[in-house]
Design a protein around this motif. Structure first.
Motif, mmCIF file in Angstrom:
data_model
loop_
_atom_site.group_PDB
_atom_site.id
_atom_site.type_symbol
_atom_site.label_atom_id
_atom_site.label_comp_id
_atom_site.label_asym_id
_atom_site.label_seq_id
_atom_site.Cartn_x
_atom_site.Cartn_y
_atom_site.Cartn_z
ATOM 1 N N ASP A 1 -2.254 -0.030 4.284
ATOM 2 C CA ASP A 1 -0.870 0.442 4.271
ATOM 3 C C ASP A 1 -0.795 1.922 4.596
ATOM 4 O O ASP A 1 -1.591 2.734 4.094
ATOM 5 C CB ASP A 1 -0.236 0.190 2.894
ATOM 6 N N ASP A 2 0.175 2.283 5.410
ATOM 7 C CA ASP A 2 0.434 3.687 5.696
ATOM 8 C C ASP A 2 1.160 4.328 4.518
ATOM 9 O O ASP A 2 1.691 3.649 3.628
ATOM 10 C CB ASP A 2 1.294 3.822 6.962
ATOM 11 N N ALA A 3 1.210 5.659 4.545
ATOM 12 C CA ALA A 3 1.841 6.380 3.437
ATOM 13 C C ALA A 3 3.344 6.136 3.389
ATOM 14 O O ALA A 3 3.964 6.180 2.324
ATOM 15 C CB ALA A 3 1.554 7.882 3.540
ATOM 16 N N ASN B 1 2.276 -0.047 -4.155
ATOM 17 C CA ASN B 1 0.966 -0.685 -4.357
ATOM 18 C C ASN B 1 0.155 -0.536 -3.071
ATOM 19 O O ASN B 1 -0.256 -1.518 -2.452
ATOM 20 C CB ASN B 1 1.133 -2.172 -4.708
ATOM 21 N N ARG B 2 -0.075 0.686 -2.695
ATOM 22 C CA ARG B 2 -0.722 0.953 -1.411
ATOM 23 C C ARG B 2 -2.172 0.465 -1.407
ATOM 24 O O ARG B 2 -2.942 0.754 -2.331
ATOM 25 C CB ARG B 2 -0.682 2.452 -1.124
ATOM 26 N N ARG B 3 -2.504 -0.289 -0.374
ATOM 27 C CA ARG B 3 -3.859 -0.839 -0.239
ATOM 28 C C ARG B 3 -4.680 0.025 0.718
ATOM 29 O O ARG B 3 -4.187 0.408 1.788
ATOM 30 C CB ARG B 3 -3.777 -2.287 0.273
ATOM 31 N N ASN B 4 -5.901 0.321 0.323
ATOM 32 C CA ASN B 4 -6.769 1.187 1.129
ATOM 33 C C ASN B 4 -7.010 0.582 2.507
ATOM 34 O O ASN B 4 -7.294 -0.614 2.639
ATOM 35 C CB ASN B 4 -8.111 1.417 0.425
ATOM 36 N N ASN B 5 -6.898 1.434 3.513
ATOM 37 C CA ASN B 5 -7.163 1.066 4.907
ATOM 38 C C ASN B 5 -6.235 -0.039 5.426
ATOM 39 O O ASN B 5 -6.524 -0.677 6.445
ATOM 40 C CB ASN B 5 -8.622 0.609 5.078
#
Length: 617
Positions: free
Chosen positions: A604-606, A598-602
């Motif tokens: 979480d890193d990849a 659930n990656r959050r923009n700006n």
């Protein structure tokens, strides 16, 4: 071409006749005929081709396994005897197996059981060996008695019948059961004052007609003794002899019990103080046996050094110095120093076992910490003491008090706290290893009420947390590990709670794939603020390729919340990844790489990378 003379032709004919006879004999040797059965076959170069099976009515699975393991005639065995080369050898070896299988039946109380064999010709010129098993009626123990050469009857710790050893009615007269009851009889005597007891002979009478068995043990019990004084031999050691006597389970004047001798060895070993332990009986004195304990002490001091690194927390090293026998009664003092990018600390921990009672320990600790991370900057001095008590084989409980002076600087500004805590903890742990468990369950329930001041204003709050993990050894190589965590802080506001006491999620020991403490609410700058409740779950599959190399696949989920209870309107943040384990004598070294699902923009890193000692949980 010149024609042969009659004399030359006759000579060649005479020479060829013996060769033709030899060739015909060889072909006859390769093909045999069994006159009794009419089997006709050609002998293979590497022995006969055959199969074998056991058949019969109502053969229990466990008994079928015993029978299969007992027969030696097995096709395709590489490490066994060579396959039979002739049909006669095949029959002879099948008949030898008959006797072995009938011995198995007798050992399992089928004394009327019979085994017959049949050798059949199957398709393709192969053979089939069939073992026909008839069980018959099982023989039960009708009577199990014990007689003593030096006593007229039982009593005073001398069992006289099988029921005193746990034998229930209508039990089969198997060889294993008779041997087990014999060992129980000897152990019963050894544990009830008769250390010199021995078995003279054993008689088993089987009545085939009634299917009943009568077992009689003829034993010599010897003199009955009590424990004498406990003598300690510990050359060049510093352990207090009185401490050894205190933790020993052998009590002077009580009936001699060999199981208490073994238990004392285990208690002494569990202290971690000794490399060598032996207990022997000295010469008897007026019906008592003095016990001589000989000890060899380990080096009492240990220095440890560890390191960890992750992309979100950076690098860190930790060292410790430990003294396991500070005052001669197994007191343990551990001094630790940790230097990392986000935390620098100095700690001292003291444990005094057998404090006021054998199952209780006194714990004391102190720490000075400077912590600086994205959530807060904090300086903390904390000290505490507690009593820890064993509540059973797997259960431990503790209750204590702490005092801390803390200064936290975060989005709310700089706040000073002076707090008294009353920590109470209940722990269950039946896992098989501390650093790398394969079986068992761990669970911890903690509650800490806090009282004190926050910026000179009175404050109270309570921190509750429950964690648990279980480990399932699916195969010798594969372990499935599951973990859960739930916590809440009963406080009016998050600012009433110091930064280090709040809940956080994210990082190598939490939700992998997310930055340290970042699986939760963030401020306008994207920094974590901590929460008053937390919820986490993890599943990890651990596969061991070799003795030293293993791999894992995992998925973690979690979230912290600013509210008192988790809000399911905010879904858990999930991360998944793979890892490598290098197994050492002190535990596995782990390398994990994880990505946020659930990656959050700006934010979480990849991906995140974690390196440390020990499993993630």
């Amino acid at each position: 071409m010149k024609s042969q003379s009659p004399r030359t032709a006759a000579f060649l004919t005479a020479l060829a006749l013996p060769l033709m006879v030899l060739a015909a004999s060889a072909r006859a040797a390769e093909a045999e005929t069994d006159a009794a059965s009419g089997f006709s076959w050609e002998r293979p170069a590497n022995g006969l081709n055959f199969s074998a099976r056991i058949t019969g009515r109502r053969i229990p699975d466990y008994l079928r396994d015993l029978l299969e393991n007992a027969r030696e005639l097995r096709p395709g065995m590489e490490d066994g005897p060579p396959p039979p080369a002739t049909l006669a050898q095949l029959r002879r070896r099948a008949q030898e197996d008959e006797k072995r299988l009938e011995e198995v039946l007798k050992s399992e109380a089928y004394y009327g059981g019979r085994v017959t064999t049949s050798v059949r010709q199957a398709q393709g010129g192969n053979f089939e060996v069939v073992y026909f098993v008839s069980l018959g009626t099982r023989t039960m123990i009708e009577r199990f008695e014990i007689t003593y050469s030096d006593y007229a009857s039982g009593g005073d710790g001398r069992p006289s019948i099988g029921a005193e050893l746990g034998l229930l009615p209508n039990r089969a007269a198997t060889a294993d059961r008779v041997i087990e009851l014999t060992q129980k009889a000897l152990a019963h005597l050894h544990n009830n004052g008769y250390p010199e007891a021995k078995l003279d002979r054993r008689r088993v009478i089987i009545d085939i007609s009634s299917h009943q068995g009568r077992v009689t043990l003829y034993m010599t019990a010897g003199q009955r003794f009590v424990f004498g004084e406990t003598r300690i031999g510990n050359p060049d050691g510093r352990t207090d002899p009185e401490y050894v006597r205190e933790i020993s389970t052998m009590r002077e004047g009580e009936i001699y019990d060999r199981s208490e001798v073994d238990r004392t060895v285990e208690v002494l070993r569990s202290t971690g103080l000794f490399s060598g332990i032996s207990i022997t009986s000295a010469e008897a004195e007026n019906g008592s046996l003095p016990q001589q304990i000989e000890l060899s002490e380990r080096a009492p001091r240990t220095v440890r050094l560890g390191a960890k690194w992750s992309t979100s927390e950076g690098a860190g090293v930790r060292g410790s110095w430990e003294h396991r026998n500070l005052l001669g009664r197994a007191e343990r003092l551990t001094l630790g120093l940790s230097i990392a990018q986000i935390e620098q600390s100095a700690t001292a921990d003291f444990r005094k076992p057998n404090f006021l009672r054998p199952d209780q320990s006194l714990l004391a600790s102190a720490e000075i910490v400077h912590e600086e991370n994205d959530a807060y900057t904090e300086n903390r001095i904390k000290a505490g003491a507690s009593l820890e008590r064993s509540l059973g084989r797997w259960w431990t409980g503790s209750l204590g008090a702490t005092f801390q002076i803390t200064e936290t600087e975060d989005i709310n500004g700089r706040i000073a706290y002076q707090l008294i805590g009353i920590p109470a903890l209940l722990r269950y742990d039946n896992t098989d290893d501390v650093l790398d468990p394969r079986e068992g369950l761990r669970a911890t329930l903690s509650a800490i009420p806090y009282f004190g001041a926050s910026d000179q204003r009175a404050t109270t709050f309570t921190r509750l947390e429950a964690t648990g993990s279980t480990y399932l050894g699916l195969t010798d190589e594969l372990v499935l590990a599951l973990r859960g965590r739930y916590g809440l802080i009963a406080a009016d506001d998050t600012t009433d709670v110091p930064g280090s006491t709040r809940f956080y999620a994210g990082g190598g020991g939490s939700v992998r794939g997310y930055g340290f403490q970042k699986a939760g609410p963030l401020d306008a700058k994207g920094d974590p603020v901590g929460g008053r409740s937390v919820l986490e779950a993890s599943v990890e599959a651990r596969y061991r390729f070799t003795e030293t190399i293993g791999g894992v696949a995992f998925i973690d989920g979690g979230q912290t919340y600013s509210t008192l209870e988790p809000s399911f309107s905010d879904p858990l943040l999930w991360g998944a990844g793979l890892g490598i384990r290098y197994y050492t004598p002190i535990g596995p070294v782990r390398l994990d790489i994880a990505t946020p699902l659930n990656r959050r923009n700006n934010v979480d890193d990849a991906f995140q990378i974690y390196v440390s000692l020990g499993q993630a949980f």
